[in-house]
Each structure stands twice: as C-alpha cells, then as structure tokens.
Motif scaffolding. Structure first.
Motif, PDB file in Angstrom:
ATOM      1  N   GLU A  74     -38.193  78.697  52.879  1.00  0.00           N
ATOM      2  CA  GLU A  74     -38.784  78.920  51.562  1.00  0.00           C
ATOM      3  C   GLU A  74     -40.147  78.226  51.494  1.00  0.00           C
ATOM      4  O   GLU A  74     -40.367  77.199  52.112  1.00  0.00           O
ATOM      5  N   ARG A  75     -41.057  78.835  50.735  1.00  0.00           N
ATOM      6  CA  ARG A  75     -42.437  78.331  50.630  1.00  0.00           C
ATOM      7  C   ARG A  75     -43.026  78.107  52.035  1.00  0.00           C
ATOM      8  O   ARG A  75     -43.635  77.077  52.331  1.00  0.00           O
ATOM      9  N   ALA A  76     -42.814  79.120  52.882  1.00  0.00           N
ATOM     10  CA  ALA A  76     -43.195  78.990  54.298  1.00  0.00           C
ATOM     11  C   ALA A  76     -44.668  78.631  54.467  1.00  0.00           C
ATOM     12  O   ALA A  76     -45.022  77.819  55.326  1.00  0.00           O
ATOM     13  N   GLY A  77     -45.537  79.229  53.643  1.00  0.00           N
ATOM     14  CA  GLY A  77     -46.968  78.950  53.771  1.00  0.00           C
ATOM     15  C   GLY A  77     -47.299  77.493  53.511  1.00  0.00           C
ATOM     16  O   GLY A  77     -48.074  76.873  54.254  1.00  0.00           O
ATOM     17  N   LEU A  78     -46.712  76.917  52.462  1.00  0.00           N
ATOM     18  CA  LEU A  78     -46.978  75.517  52.131  1.00  0.00           C
ATOM     19  C   LEU A  78     -46.382  74.570  53.169  1.00  0.00           C
ATOM     20  O   LEU A  78     -46.985  73.551  53.512  1.00  0.00           O
ATOM     21  N   VAL A  79     -45.188  74.924  53.655  1.00  0.00           N
ATOM     22  CA  VAL A  79     -44.564  74.089  54.677  1.00  0.00           C
ATOM     23  C   VAL A  79     -45.410  74.088  55.942  1.00  0.00           C
ATOM     24  O   VAL A  79     -45.702  73.027  56.517  1.00  0.00           O
ATOM     25  N   LEU A  80     -45.844  75.276  56.367  1.00  0.00           N
ATOM     26  CA  LEU A  80     -46.661  75.358  57.579  1.00  0.00           C
ATOM     27  C   LEU A  80     -48.000  74.647  57.386  1.00  0.00           C
ATOM     28  O   LEU A  80     -48.484  73.947  58.293  1.00  0.00           O
ATOM     29  N   ALA A  81     -48.616  74.813  56.219  1.00  0.00           N
ATOM     30  CA  ALA A  81     -49.881  74.136  55.939  1.00  0.00           C
ATOM     31  C   ALA A  81     -49.707  72.617  56.005  1.00  0.00           C
ATOM     32  O   ALA A  81     -50.590  71.897  56.513  1.00  0.00           O
ATOM     33  N   SER A  82     -48.581  72.112  55.514  1.00  0.00           N
ATOM     34  CA  SER A  82     -48.317  70.676  55.546  1.00  0.00           C
ATOM     35  C   SER A  82     -48.188  70.176  56.984  1.00  0.00           C
ATOM     36  O   SER A  82     -48.745  69.129  57.357  1.00  0.00           O
TER      37      SER A  82
ATOM     38  N   LEU B  98     -38.840  61.826  57.954  1.00  0.00           N
ATOM     39  CA  LEU B  98     -39.012  60.371  57.873  1.00  0.00           C
ATOM     40  C   LEU B  98     -40.064  59.898  58.859  1.00  0.00           C
ATOM     41  O   LEU B  98     -40.924  59.075  58.519  1.00  0.00           O
ATOM     42  N   LEU B  99     -40.040  60.421  60.097  1.00  0.00           N
ATOM     43  CA  LEU B  99     -41.019  59.993  61.089  1.00  0.00           C
ATOM     44  C   LEU B  99     -42.423  60.440  60.718  1.00  0.00           C
ATOM     45  O   LEU B  99     -43.390  59.724  60.969  1.00  0.00           O
ATOM     46  N   ILE B 100     -42.553  61.633  60.112  1.00  0.00           N
ATOM     47  CA  ILE B 100     -43.867  62.081  59.658  1.00  0.00           C
ATOM     48  C   ILE B 100     -44.416  61.111  58.617  1.00  0.00           C
ATOM     49  O   ILE B 100     -45.580  60.690  58.683  1.00  0.00           O
ATOM     50  N   VAL B 101     -43.573  60.747  57.650  1.00  0.00           N
ATOM     51  CA  VAL B 101     -44.009  59.857  56.570  1.00  0.00           C
ATOM     52  C   VAL B 101     -44.402  58.485  57.126  1.00  0.00           C
ATOM     53  O   VAL B 101     -45.453  57.934  56.773  1.00  0.00           O
ATOM     54  N   VAL B 102     -43.586  57.936  58.009  1.00  0.00           N
ATOM     55  CA  VAL B 102     -43.878  56.621  58.583  1.00  0.00           C
ATOM     56  C   VAL B 102     -45.150  56.681  59.435  1.00  0.00           C
ATOM     57  O   VAL B 102     -46.028  55.823  59.340  1.00  0.00           O
ATOM     58  N   GLY B 103     -45.247  57.706  60.268  1.00  0.00           N
ATOM     59  CA  GLY B 103     -46.409  57.824  61.144  1.00  0.00           C
ATOM     60  C   GLY B 103     -47.713  57.970  60.383  1.00  0.00           C
ATOM     61  O   GLY B 103     -48.710  57.311  60.691  1.00  0.00           O
ATOM     62  N   MET B 104     -47.737  58.831  59.361  1.00  0.00           N
ATOM     63  CA  MET B 104     -48.945  59.021  58.562  1.00  0.00           C
ATOM     64  C   MET B 104     -49.279  57.760  57.759  1.00  0.00           C
ATOM     65  O   MET B 104     -50.449  57.412  57.596  1.00  0.00           O
TER      66      MET B 104
ATOM     67  N   GLY C  63     -47.569  59.589  67.546  1.00  0.00           N
ATOM     68  CA  GLY C  63     -46.376  59.941  68.305  1.00  0.00           C
ATOM     69  C   GLY C  63     -45.158  60.113  67.427  1.00  0.00           C
ATOM     70  O   GLY C  63     -44.219  60.839  67.783  1.00  0.00           O
ATOM     71  N   MET C  64     -45.143  59.443  66.276  1.00  0.00           N
ATOM     72  CA  MET C  64     -44.055  59.638  65.321  1.00  0.00           C
ATOM     73  C   MET C  64     -44.174  60.975  64.592  1.00  0.00           C
ATOM     74  O   MET C  64     -43.184  61.665  64.360  1.00  0.00           O
ATOM     75  N   ALA C  65     -45.404  61.342  64.234  1.00  0.00           N
ATOM     76  CA  ALA C  65     -45.611  62.494  63.355  1.00  0.00           C
ATOM     77  C   ALA C  65     -45.908  63.782  64.103  1.00  0.00           C
ATOM     78  O   ALA C  65     -45.414  64.859  63.732  1.00  0.00           O
ATOM     79  N   TYR C  66     -46.728  63.711  65.139  1.00  0.00           N
ATOM     80  CA  TYR C  66     -47.228  64.925  65.780  1.00  0.00           C
ATOM     81  C   TYR C  66     -46.128  65.762  66.428  1.00  0.00           C
ATOM     82  O   TYR C  66     -46.039  66.979  66.189  1.00  0.00           O
ATOM     83  N   PRO C  67     -45.249  65.188  67.276  1.00  0.00           N
ATOM     84  CA  PRO C  67     -44.211  66.019  67.892  1.00  0.00           C
ATOM     85  C   PRO C  67     -43.252  66.597  66.864  1.00  0.00           C
ATOM     86  O   PRO C  67     -42.671  67.660  67.076  1.00  0.00           O
ATOM     87  N   THR C  68     -43.103  65.900  65.748  1.00  0.00           N
ATOM     88  CA  THR C  68     -42.195  66.361  64.704  1.00  0.00           C
ATOM     89  C   THR C  68     -42.668  67.666  64.082  1.00  0.00           C
ATOM     90  O   THR C  68     -41.856  68.483  63.631  1.00  0.00           O
ATOM     91  N   THR C  69     -43.982  67.890  64.044  1.00  0.00           N
ATOM     92  CA  THR C  69     -44.485  69.120  63.425  1.00  0.00           C
ATOM     93  C   THR C  69     -44.005  70.349  64.192  1.00  0.00           C
ATOM     94  O   THR C  69     -43.523  71.319  63.593  1.00  0.00           O
TER      95      THR C  69
ATOM     96  N   VAL D  53     -42.329  69.458  52.881  1.00  0.00           N
ATOM     97  CA  VAL D  53     -41.551  69.567  54.114  1.00  0.00           C
ATOM     98  C   VAL D  53     -40.087  69.256  53.830  1.00  0.00           C
ATOM     99  O   VAL D  53     -39.770  68.203  53.271  1.00  0.00           O
ATOM    100  N   PRO D  54     -39.162  70.161  54.196  1.00  0.00           N
ATOM    101  CA  PRO D  54     -37.735  69.913  53.936  1.00  0.00           C
ATOM    102  C   PRO D  54     -37.184  68.815  54.829  1.00  0.00           C
ATOM    103  O   PRO D  54     -37.702  68.545  55.919  1.00  0.00           O
TER     104      PRO D  54
END
Length: 526
Positions: A16-24, A86-92, A123-129, A195-196
C-alpha cells in the motif's frame, strides 16, 4: 521460521502507498550514495590542508565504502531479526552527528575515522532498503522498483562531485560532508511515517560470530591493499593480508556449522547468485574507482575548478539514469546474462577511451565520451546484477541477498578504489623519483614530492623558483600513474565479462534454475 513467499515470477505484488514507500527507501539510499562520492572532488583540497600522503587520501576516499562493506552482511542479518525499519531509523539518526564530525575534522586521521563511522551508519540503513523492496514487491514490479532504486541511487552518487564542487567554490572542504545532513533528516522522517514495520522478518538468532569474522575479513583485506605501496608499511600490509587470508576459511567454516548462518553457502553457491555478485562488484567498483582517480586527474592535470570537475562527470550520471530503468525491459526480454554482457561491453569501451584519449591537454569532449560509456555500462549491468541476487533467494534470506547487493557497491567500491589508488600511488611515486627535479632538492623534500600531487603543490608554493618544474614533474608523474590505474581497471572488467560469458546461465537455463530454486525454497529445502 517464516514461510517463503511464492516465486516472484508467479506474482506481481506491491505494498500500500507503494510510491511513498519506494520514495522513502530511495531517499535513505540516496544519503549513502551521496556520501560515497562527495569526498572525491574535495580530495585535492584535503591533501593541501593536511599535507596528506596519497595513501591517506586513498583511505579517506575509501573510508565510507570501507565501513559499509565491512558491516552490510552483519547488519543485514540484524535487520532480518530485529526489524529492518528499526535499523533504518538508527542508521539515519546516527549519520547526522557523524557527518558533523567529518565536516569539522581537525586531522586527516580523524576524518578517516569519521568516514568509516559514517559507512557503519549507512551499513545499518542502506542494505535494508533493498531488503524491503525485495520483501514488499514481487514479479516485474520488483524488477522495476530495483531499477529505479539503482538508477536514482547511482545518479545521485554521480551528482555528488558536482554538489561538492559548487560547495567548494564558496566554503572549505568540510562543507561536502555536511551537505547530506538535511537529506538524512528528511529521509529519517519519511522512513518513520511511510515504511512498514516487521515485513517477512525471522525469529531465528543472528550469527554474531560470523558477523565479526566478516568485518575482520573485509577490513583487513581493504587496508592491506591500501598500505601495500607505502614505504615502511610492507610488513603491516602483509600482516593485514594474512589476517584476511586466515579469516576467510574461518568465516566459511563458521557458516557451515552455524545453526542460522549469516551467509547461507548452499544458496550463495547458486550460479545466478554468486556470478551476479562477482559481476556487480566489478561493475559498481569500476564506477567508484574511476570517479576517484579521474576527479583528481581533471583537477591536478587539466586544472579544472572544483565546479568544473564535479560537472565533468555529469554525462555518466545522465547516461546511468536514462539507461538503468530500461535495463529492466532488457532483462525481461533477453535475460540477465545478455544485459550484463551489454553493460560490460560499454565498460571496456570506457577504459579503452581513458587510455587512448586522456592526456595532459585533452579537450572536454574526449573526457565526456568515456564517462558516457561508464554510465551506460553501469546502468545496463546494475539492475540484472542486483535483481539476480534477490531473485535467487527465499524471502527469509533477503537480508543476505540485499547485503550481497550492497557488497557489490561497497566492497566493489572499496576494492576498486583501493586497487586503482594503490596502482596510482605506486607509479606516481616511481615516476616522480625519476624526474630531473629530484636532483635539485634534498632527500627529505624528494620523499615529500613522492607522497602525492598535493604534497608537490605545497612544496612548489614554498619554493617559487622551482615551482614550474615541480608542478610539471608532478603532472607528468600523475599521468603515468593514472594510466596504469586505468589499465588495471580494464583488466578487471575483462575478467568480469569472461566470468559472466562462460559461467552465468543463458536465459532459458536461468529461468529453469530460478523455478527449481523457488520450488526447493517453498518446500523448506536447503
């Protein structure tokens, strides 16, 4: 154990909200991509400010990808277990103070440390995307999303030098490390809201010992390459190389014995996985290594300003952004092998162009042609390299697949930048030692001249009577060093092309293998 999703070929799902999720997710990846490249234009200024050796400059340039490459496998597994969001939030969140430290570093050693720390945050955030794209999308929707992720990320990485060049016209070199802070804050906010959480995550324990071994292996290997050409550092380089050699079998043994391995070796042995991984390392490493050497070339030899140097690489960015989304259609029509080989053809043409065209008085149109070929090559090969990885694993292993896809960029960037930088360092110093100007200076000054082009500029400023001869000798020596570096890049690309041509399966075989993999994964087999 989380059940594996149906084969991507059978479904075409999106969140759901694929465009916003992908943009994030792309915004998060963009922070890492920009940080990977913003240092290149600033390298000459950093060298002058700290009177750094070429090896130290190599380490500063490679520090961010070094931190990323050393950590992506481990952090990818932690994301699978404890939450990718969680890793995206911590990494950013952590990337903001680390960027401040880099921007206000008081020595080149502190700057290198800040760059490595920034890479660990990424390394916390990038691979998670990529892991989330793989978990949330399937079928052709996934391929298109990966193509956008790859194209936009690569495009921003190529835009990094231009952004840096503009900043350096008005501010000091520290500004290039501060520019990503606003973007990191925006990406953090988007990730929190769009991001879900907890998508196809596992409850199995993380192989932390394997994670430590992977960090030691990658870190020791990259540092040994950088220290190899440095006088009086040969023993250190050998010790680091020995550590990497010992850590490799220990890591493999650990992965075979661990109940929940960090790296599933039977899955990694699939030809659509390991060949794509090796091919991607060379493809993305070529982009970063070439950008590092060539940015110094256009400033040191051709006398480009920082803005001109940053703008010089724009043809590569434009070509990459234009070609990468279309590569998804080529993968669907002709398979990954043909698309990968098409990319390699353009990379070969790029290095041949650099060797034949780039000299002391090269006009810009001859600079632009190899850059365009690099952009087309990476744009064509990037999507099938990443897509083949994620399409070869069950959903519960997307952390491993995305970590490997990021290793393509980060380990490739770190290795190719280190290798090309080491070749440049060795042949610059050798050529400078043979210059007649060495007969006019003391032994101490001669050693400083051989450290880097920046050191030669500082010595020229202190000896105005010999300045013209010193700069001329430094330019000549740099040209000899960078030609050897481009030659090394050409050899690596030819090796990668041969690997894909002889080992990667053709389209019909690739589809049959993937179907068999999904059948085995869906049944819970090894």
């Amino acid at each position: 154990m989380v059940r594996d999703a149906p084969a991507p070929a059978q479904r075409d799902d999106r969140p759901e909200r694929a465009g916003l999720v992908l943009a994030s997710l792309i915004a998060v990846a963009t922070v890492a991509n920009l940080n990977l490249s913003v240092a290149n234009v600033a390298i000459p200024d950093i060298g002058k400010d700290f009177d750094s050796s070429q090896t130290t400059l190599n380490l500063i340039a490679v520090g961010y990808s070094f931190g990323l490459a050393a950590s992506v496998l481990w952090f990818g597994a932690l994301g699978d277990r404890y939450g990718r969001k969680l890793l995206i939030v911590v990494g950013m969140s952590l990337s903001v103070p680390v960027s401040f430290l880099a921007g206000f570093a008081w020595s080149d050693d502190v700057l290198f440390g800040a760059r490595v720390a920034g890479g660990l945050c990424a390394g916390m955030a990038y691979p998670t995307t990529l892991a989330l794209i793989t978990a949330l999308w399937s079928g052709r929707a996934r391929t298109k999303s990966i193509a956008l992720w790859s194209a936009i990320g690569g495009g921003f990485a190529a835009l990094g030098p231009l952004v840096s060049g503009i900043l350096l016209e008005y501010f000091d070199w520290g500004s290039v490390f501060l520019v990503t802070i606003p973007l990191a804050i925006v990406a953090l906010g988007m990730a929190v809201y769009f991001v879900p959480s907890h998508v196809n995550e596992t409850t199995e324990p993380v192989d932390n010992l394997g994670g430590v071994l992977s960090v030691v292996l990658v870190g020791a290997l990259i540092l040994s390459i950088n220290f190899w050409p440095v006088a009086d550092m040969e023993t250190t380089a050998l010790v680091l190389l020995a550590i990497a050699v010992v850590a490799t079998p220990l890591f493999l043994i650990r992965q075979r014995r661990a109940a929940n391995p960090l790296y599933d070796l039977p899955i990694a042995a699939r030809p659509t996985f390991w060949v794509a991984a090796c091919a991607g390392i060379i493809v993305f490493g070529t982009l970063m290594g070439t950008a590092y050497v060539s940015q110094q070339y256009v400033q040191n030899v051709l006398g480009y300003s920082t803005v001109q140097a940053g703008a010089a690489i724009l043809p590569a960015a434009f070509a990459m952004v234009l070609v990468a989304p279309r590569s998804a259609k080529l993968v669907a029509a002709y398979g990954s092998r043909v698309t990968l080989l098409s990319g390699y053809v353009f990379l070969v043409l790029a290095f041949v162009g650099m060797l034949l065209l780039w000299g002391e008085d090269t006009p810009y149109w001859q600079i632009a042609i190899p850059y365009i070929f690099v952009g087309i090559g990476v744009g064509l090969a990037g999507t099938p390299a990443s897509n083949s990885l994620t399409g070869s694993v069950p959903v519960r292993r997307v952390g491993m697949a995305s970590g490997t896809a990021d290793l393509q960029r980060d380990l490739g960037g770190a290795l190719m930048t280190s290798i090309l930088g080491a070749v440049l360092t060795t042949h610059y110093a050798s050529a400078m030692a043979d210059q007649s100007v060495s007969n006019q200076v003391s032994s101490t000054t001669e050693a400083q001249l051989q450290l880097s082009f920046a050191s030669a500029e500082n010595i020229a400023a202190a000896h105005p009577q010999d300045a013209e001869a010193i700069i001329a000798a430094a330019k000549s020596s740099f040209l000899e060093g960078d030609q050897w570096a481009y030659g090394a890049g050409l050899v690596s690309v030819l090796i990668g092309a041969a690997l894909v041509f002889f080992v990667f399966p053709k389209r019909e075989r690739e589809e049959a293998l993937r179907s068999s993999y999904h059948a085995v994964d869906a049944s819970g087999g090894a």
